[in-house]
Design a protein around this motif. Structure first.
Motif, PDB file in Angstrom:
ATOM      1  N   ALA A 244     -19.020  17.786 121.720  1.00  0.00           N
ATOM      2  CA  ALA A 244     -17.837  17.530 122.727  1.00  0.00           C
ATOM      3  C   ALA A 244     -18.413  17.762 124.225  1.00  0.00           C
ATOM      4  CB  ALA A 244     -17.111  18.711 122.639  1.00  0.00           C
ATOM      5  N   ARG A 245     -19.508  18.264 124.531  1.00  0.00           N
ATOM      6  CA  ARG A 245     -19.852  18.421 125.873  1.00  0.00           C
ATOM      7  C   ARG A 245     -20.745  17.491 126.205  1.00  0.00           C
ATOM      8  NH1 ARG A 245     -25.181  20.230 126.023  1.00  0.00           N
ATOM      9  NH2 ARG A 245     -24.949  20.978 128.218  1.00  0.00           N
ATOM     10  N   THR A 246     -21.402  16.715 125.178  1.00  0.00           N
ATOM     11  CA  THR A 246     -22.247  15.307 125.402  1.00  0.00           C
ATOM     12  C   THR A 246     -21.188  14.212 125.653  1.00  0.00           C
ATOM     13  OG1 THR A 246     -23.953  16.352 124.066  1.00  0.00           O
ATOM     14  CG2 THR A 246     -23.825  13.860 124.414  1.00  0.00           C
ATOM     15  N   ALA A 247     -20.100  14.171 124.968  1.00  0.00           N
ATOM     16  CA  ALA A 247     -19.152  13.201 125.219  1.00  0.00           C
ATOM     17  C   ALA A 247     -18.566  13.236 126.315  1.00  0.00           C
ATOM     18  CB  ALA A 247     -18.239  13.150 124.171  1.00  0.00           C
ATOM     19  N   ALA A 248     -18.199  14.607 126.687  1.00  0.00           N
ATOM     20  CA  ALA A 248     -17.514  14.726 128.200  1.00  0.00           C
ATOM     21  C   ALA A 248     -18.367  14.206 129.376  1.00  0.00           C
ATOM     22  CB  ALA A 248     -17.462  16.225 128.346  1.00  0.00           C
ATOM     23  N   ALA A 249     -19.513  14.169 129.237  1.00  0.00           N
ATOM     24  CA  ALA A 249     -20.582  13.733 130.237  1.00  0.00           C
ATOM     25  C   ALA A 249     -20.750  12.409 130.126  1.00  0.00           C
ATOM     26  CB  ALA A 249     -21.751  14.451 130.355  1.00  0.00           C
ATOM     27  N   SER A 250     -20.898  11.650 128.864  1.00  0.00           N
ATOM     28  CA  SER A 250     -21.298  10.407 128.743  1.00  0.00           C
ATOM     29  C   SER A 250     -20.194   9.340 128.472  1.00  0.00           C
ATOM     30  CB  SER A 250     -22.113  10.202 127.456  1.00  0.00           C
ATOM     31  OG  SER A 250     -21.452  10.695 126.448  1.00  0.00           O
ATOM     32  N   LEU A 251     -18.893   9.713 127.946  1.00  0.00           N
ATOM     33  CA  LEU A 251     -18.066   8.604 127.851  1.00  0.00           C
ATOM     34  C   LEU A 251     -17.241   8.419 129.302  1.00  0.00           C
ATOM     35  CD1 LEU A 251     -15.928   9.754 124.562  1.00  0.00           C
ATOM     36  CD2 LEU A 251     -17.556   8.034 124.865  1.00  0.00           C
TER      37      LEU A 251
ATOM     38  N   GLY B 163     -19.509  -5.267 141.061  1.00  0.00           N
ATOM     39  CA  GLY B 163     -19.985  -4.686 141.948  1.00  0.00           C
ATOM     40  C   GLY B 163     -21.533  -3.929 141.632  1.00  0.00           C
ATOM     41  N   ARG B 164     -22.081  -3.028 142.562  1.00  0.00           N
ATOM     42  CA  ARG B 164     -22.861  -2.075 142.355  1.00  0.00           C
ATOM     43  C   ARG B 164     -22.671  -0.747 142.901  1.00  0.00           C
ATOM     44  NH1 ARG B 164     -24.172  -5.313 139.315  1.00  0.00           N
ATOM     45  NH2 ARG B 164     -25.994  -6.645 139.128  1.00  0.00           N
ATOM     46  N   ASP B 165     -23.151   0.257 141.964  1.00  0.00           N
ATOM     47  CA  ASP B 165     -22.806   1.785 142.422  1.00  0.00           C
ATOM     48  C   ASP B 165     -24.264   2.448 142.114  1.00  0.00           C
ATOM     49  OD1 ASP B 165     -22.086   4.217 143.093  1.00  0.00           O
ATOM     50  OD2 ASP B 165     -20.086   3.921 141.981  1.00  0.00           O
ATOM     51  N   PRO B 166     -25.220   2.582 143.171  1.00  0.00           N
ATOM     52  CA  PRO B 166     -26.319   3.298 142.656  1.00  0.00           C
ATOM     53  C   PRO B 166     -26.195   4.898 142.557  1.00  0.00           C
ATOM     54  CG  PRO B 166     -26.135   2.882 144.933  1.00  0.00           C
ATOM     55  CD  PRO B 166     -25.200   2.144 144.582  1.00  0.00           C
ATOM     56  N   TRP B 167     -24.997   5.306 142.865  1.00  0.00           N
ATOM     57  CA  TRP B 167     -24.707   6.861 142.716  1.00  0.00           C
ATOM     58  C   TRP B 167     -24.528   7.053 140.922  1.00  0.00           C
ATOM     59  CZ3 TRP B 167     -25.524  10.551 145.867  1.00  0.00           C
ATOM     60  CH2 TRP B 167     -25.420  10.252 147.054  1.00  0.00           C
ATOM     61  N   LEU B 168     -23.983   5.944 140.345  1.00  0.00           N
ATOM     62  CA  LEU B 168     -23.780   6.022 138.870  1.00  0.00           C
ATOM     63  C   LEU B 168     -25.212   6.225 138.338  1.00  0.00           C
ATOM     64  CD1 LEU B 168     -20.940   3.405 138.099  1.00  0.00           C
ATOM     65  CD2 LEU B 168     -20.900   6.140 138.017  1.00  0.00           C
ATOM     66  N   ALA B 169     -26.112   5.520 138.858  1.00  0.00           N
ATOM     67  CA  ALA B 169     -27.573   5.860 138.204  1.00  0.00           C
ATOM     68  C   ALA B 169     -27.940   7.273 138.242  1.00  0.00           C
ATOM     69  CB  ALA B 169     -28.472   4.871 138.933  1.00  0.00           C
ATOM     70  N   GLY B 170     -27.761   7.816 139.316  1.00  0.00           N
ATOM     71  CA  GLY B 170     -27.998   9.468 139.214  1.00  0.00           C
ATOM     72  C   GLY B 170     -27.123  10.149 138.344  1.00  0.00           C
ATOM     73  N   ALA B 171     -25.884  10.034 138.276  1.00  0.00           N
ATOM     74  CA  ALA B 171     -24.968  10.526 137.061  1.00  0.00           C
ATOM     75  C   ALA B 171     -25.485  10.272 135.774  1.00  0.00           C
ATOM     76  CB  ALA B 171     -23.674  10.040 137.527  1.00  0.00           C
ATOM     77  N   CYS B 172     -25.848   9.027 135.348  1.00  0.00           N
ATOM     78  CA  CYS B 172     -26.542   8.505 134.019  1.00  0.00           C
ATOM     79  C   CYS B 172     -27.477   9.639 134.052  1.00  0.00           C
ATOM     80  CB  CYS B 172     -26.846   7.353 134.009  1.00  0.00           C
ATOM     81  SG  CYS B 172     -25.461   6.147 134.205  1.00  0.00           S
ATOM     82  N   GLY B 173     -28.600   9.843 134.858  1.00  0.00           N
ATOM     83  CA  GLY B 173     -29.819  10.516 134.689  1.00  0.00           C
ATOM     84  C   GLY B 173     -29.336  12.025 134.410  1.00  0.00           C
ATOM     85  N   ILE B 174     -28.279  12.525 135.157  1.00  0.00           N
ATOM     86  CA  ILE B 174     -28.042  13.891 134.849  1.00  0.00           C
ATOM     87  C   ILE B 174     -27.394  14.156 133.620  1.00  0.00           C
ATOM     88  CG2 ILE B 174     -26.528  15.726 135.873  1.00  0.00           C
ATOM     89  CD1 ILE B 174     -26.576  14.353 138.516  1.00  0.00           C
TER      90      ILE B 174
ATOM     91  N   GLY C  80     -26.252  10.315 121.854  1.00  0.00           N
ATOM     92  CA  GLY C  80     -25.136   9.874 122.564  1.00  0.00           C
ATOM     93  C   GLY C  80     -25.194  10.162 124.191  1.00  0.00           C
ATOM     94  N   GLY C  81     -25.767  11.172 124.580  1.00  0.00           N
ATOM     95  CA  GLY C  81     -25.972  11.465 125.860  1.00  0.00           C
ATOM     96  C   GLY C  81     -26.693  10.691 126.854  1.00  0.00           C
ATOM     97  N   VAL C  82     -27.853   9.840 126.069  1.00  0.00           N
ATOM     98  CA  VAL C  82     -28.647   8.825 126.864  1.00  0.00           C
ATOM     99  C   VAL C  82     -28.106   7.354 126.943  1.00  0.00           C
ATOM    100  CG1 VAL C  82     -30.386  10.257 126.262  1.00  0.00           C
ATOM    101  CG2 VAL C  82     -29.987   8.351 124.943  1.00  0.00           C
ATOM    102  N   LEU C  83     -26.920   7.198 126.336  1.00  0.00           N
ATOM    103  CA  LEU C  83     -26.174   5.834 125.974  1.00  0.00           C
ATOM    104  C   LEU C  83     -26.157   5.138 127.780  1.00  0.00           C
ATOM    105  CD1 LEU C  83     -24.065   5.862 123.024  1.00  0.00           C
ATOM    106  CD2 LEU C  83     -26.332   4.760 123.432  1.00  0.00           C
ATOM    107  N   PRO C  84     -25.412   6.168 128.674  1.00  0.00           N
ATOM    108  CA  PRO C  84     -25.386   5.702 129.977  1.00  0.00           C
ATOM    109  C   PRO C  84     -26.539   5.064 130.783  1.00  0.00           C
ATOM    110  CG  PRO C  84     -24.062   7.664 129.501  1.00  0.00           C
ATOM    111  CD  PRO C  84     -24.948   7.463 128.260  1.00  0.00           C
ATOM    112  N   VAL C  85     -27.620   5.889 130.328  1.00  0.00           N
ATOM    113  CA  VAL C  85     -29.010   5.499 130.791  1.00  0.00           C
ATOM    114  C   VAL C  85     -29.292   4.022 130.379  1.00  0.00           C
ATOM    115  CG1 VAL C  85     -31.582   5.860 130.968  1.00  0.00           C
ATOM    116  CG2 VAL C  85     -29.710   7.785 131.282  1.00  0.00           C
ATOM    117  N   LEU C  86     -29.172   3.830 129.282  1.00  0.00           N
ATOM    118  CA  LEU C  86     -29.511   2.522 128.492  1.00  0.00           C
ATOM    119  C   LEU C  86     -28.395   1.353 128.857  1.00  0.00           C
ATOM    120  CD1 LEU C  86     -30.371   3.405 124.798  1.00  0.00           C
ATOM    121  CD2 LEU C  86     -31.559   3.342 127.012  1.00  0.00           C
ATOM    122  N   CYS C  87     -27.313   1.902 129.402  1.00  0.00           N
ATOM    123  CA  CYS C  87     -26.190   0.820 130.030  1.00  0.00           C
ATOM    124  C   CYS C  87     -25.944   0.841 131.397  1.00  0.00           C
ATOM    125  CB  CYS C  87     -24.988   1.115 129.381  1.00  0.00           C
ATOM    126  SG  CYS C  87     -24.923   0.974 127.533  1.00  0.00           S
TER     127      CYS C  87
END
Length: 568
Positions: free
Chosen positions: A237-244, A258-269, A297-304
């Motif tokens: 649940a805590r992994t999904a709360a961050a990644s979904l 668009g482009r949002d470089p801040w999302l890259a940092g959030a994906c890394g966190i 599942g927590g690293v899927l945002p990094v891969l996307c």
């Protein structure tokens, strides 16, 4: 001789003594039951025991108990109560604000008072018999309501700056979820995180970067609660709360062009939180493989991340993730809880991250050779590992698909003009296909006919592309094309000769596979010779290929017979 009446007398005396002992035991049991059922207990000496046969005490009346299977009713009602109450809080904070009902201060204060009252009621109810289920539900509702109240104060009314709101939310979430640890109730954490995952975007007005920060904060705050507990559900649940929310935001930015470089940092966190939590929790987790999969599942945002950031930034993120995972896998013996199954799962994840990095960074003509080099290295260094072999075959398959797309069979069948850069790319890819096929063959623990035939087919096609491309680059689409095909056919026969020579040096029991592969190559070469070369090649090229192939076949037959004679 003993008289019968004497024996009967002794038996009668024994029975009388036995009855006396049984009567005393029965009386003691009766007195013990009376002492246990009375309050306060009063001791009374046992009554004299008569030698009469004892009367067994009546069994105690059965105590009524709750039938099995009815406990889920209370839990279901509690979950429904959590959902309905939190929806009411959302209506209070959002819809009431849109409709102008009540002042903002009143709405926020009402949400805070409700949250505090629910948590206080949960404390009181938990101390009562049978109140655990209700207490968990009340506490979860109160914590989630307080968290959404802070989100509303920060995002809707903007009474707090974002850093202050995030700190306050983390304190509320962490402090509230401490009850889950104190009560040893994983369900309390789940009833906080899952509703927040659904309702928090409604309060924040969508999946914004600030909402993602709030969800990362609750994910981080819930990690200390799990330390020393085997709570797989809460980890998921805590992994999904961050990644979904991150995945939703990445898709939204992509479709908005668009482009949002801040999302890259959030994906890394999010990836850091997932793997930090996993490394801390694995030593106390019974089902480590499930924990490893949930963590993935927590690293899927990094891969996307390539959906919302520059491709080189996304490629570097994927490469960094692959390197970090590989380091964890290699140091698995030194890390507590990282067993063989966890290393296997994360090895596949590292390979997937590396694959994403290559595909994002390079186009097809470069990505194909890079993937073939990766397959070659992984197969050579990890030939004793089944996971490494699978990853190597995966890299090789995708690299070969790129190679076939940019070097199709049509380029071999018909004279095709191409640039020097395209020709060099095909030459390099052909060499890498041959090297990769041979290395993968060598890495296999068992080599059956399919492996031999597949390797021969891949090598034959790659060599044909190499010779034809080289011929066209050197001699053009006329003479160069014909010369390349002549060289390809001769190579096919030479490859078959090498297989027969290899087979002749093996013991009799091991010869069948290379002999079968050699015969298949000979058949393919003969088919090419009569079906393609005979009708396509012209002049000296046609004459030359038939003479060379014929002489090679004669030499193969004679040489193989001599080798076998020496081996007998």
């Amino acid at each position: 001789m003993t008289q019968p009446h004497a024996v009967i007398a002794r038996i009668s005396a024994d029975v009388t003594a036995l009855n006396a002992y049984l009567g005393r035991v029965s009386a003691d049991l009766t007195e013990l039951q009376r002492m246990l059922s009375s309050a306060p207990p009063v001791y009374a000496p046992p009554a004299p025991v008569s030698p009469a046969p004892p009367q067994m005490p009546a069994p105690p009346a059965p105590v009524p108990s709750t039938p099995r299977g009815e406990g889920w009713i209370g839990k279901l009602l509690a979950v429904a109560g959590v959902a309905v109450t939190l929806i009411g809080v959302v209506l209070l904070l959002v819809l009431a604000a849109q409709a102008g009902i009540l002042r903002p201060e009143v709405r926020v204060a009402a949400g805070a008072v409700l949250a505090g009252a629910l948590v206080a009621a949960a404390h009181r109810l938990h101390s009562r018999q049978g109140g655990r289920t209700g207490a968990v539900a009340l506490a979860a509702t109160g914590v989630a309501a307080a968290y959404m109240d802070v989100i509303a104060v920060t995002t809707i009314y903007e009474w707090l700056p974002a850093p202050a709101g995030l700190i306050l939310a983390a304190l509320i979430g962490g402090g509230g979820l401490t009850l889950a640890r104190h009560w040893d109730a994983e369900s309390l954490g789940l009833l906080v995180l899952v509703p927040l995952l659904i309702l928090a975007p409604v309060v924040a007005g969508g999946v914004t970067l600030l909402l993602i920060a709030f969800m990362l904060a609750i994910s981080a705050a819930s990690l200390p609660v799990q330390l020393g507990r085997d709570w797989l559900g809460l980890h998921g649940a805590r992994t999904a709360a961050a990644s979904l929310p991150l995945l939703v935001a990445l898709v939204g930015v992509y479709f908005d062009d668009g482009r949002d470089p801040w999302l890259a940092g959030a994906c890394g966190i999010a990836a850091l939180l997932a793997f930090t939590g996993a490394l801390l929790l694995l030593p106390r987790t019974a089902n480590k493989s499930v924990m490893a999969v949930l963590t993935a599942g927590g690293v899927l945002p990094v891969l996307c991340a390539g959906l919302a950031v520059d491709r080189w930034a996304a490629a570097l993120m994927a490469a960094a993730l692959a390197a970090a995972l590989l380091a964890i896998v290699l140091a698995g013996d030194e890390l507590p809880g990282v067993d063989t199954e966890v290393r296997r799962i994360w090895s596949v994840l590292a390979a997937l991250s590396a694959l994403v990095g290559v595909l994002v960074a390079f186009d097809g003509r470069i990505a194909g050779p890079v993937l073939l080099v990766m397959a070659l290295l992984v197969a050579a260094t990890g030939r004793r590992s089944a996971v490494a072999r699978v990853c190597a075959f995966g890299f090789a398959a995708i690299g070969a698909a790129h190679y076939l797309y940019f070097s199709p069979p049509a380029a071999v069948m018909y004279p095709t003009e191409f640039t020097a850069a395209e020709g060099v790319s095909t030459l390099i890819g052909s060499v890498l296909v041959v090297a990769c096929a041979a290395t993968l063959m060598w890495a296999l623990p068992r080599r059956d006919f399919a492996a031999w035939a597949g390797t021969a087919l891949a090598c034959g096609y790659a060599v044909t592309q190499f010779t034809v491309t080289a011929g066209v680059l050197i001699g053009g689409t006329d003479g160069g094309f014909f010369a390349g095909h002549m060289a390809a056919t001769i190579f096919w026969i030479a490859l078959a000769a090498a297989l027969f020579a290899y087979a002749a040096r093996l013991p009799r029991a091991d010869r069948s596979l290379p002999i079968g592969a050699g015969l298949a190559v000979v058949a393919a070469a003969m088919a090419k010779l009569f079906l393609f070369d005979l009708g396509t090649l012209d002049g000296i090229f046609r004459v030359g290929v038939f003479i060379v192939v014929g002489l090679t076949l004669l030499g193969m037959g004679a040489g193989y017979a001599r080798l076998l004679e020496r081996r007998m």
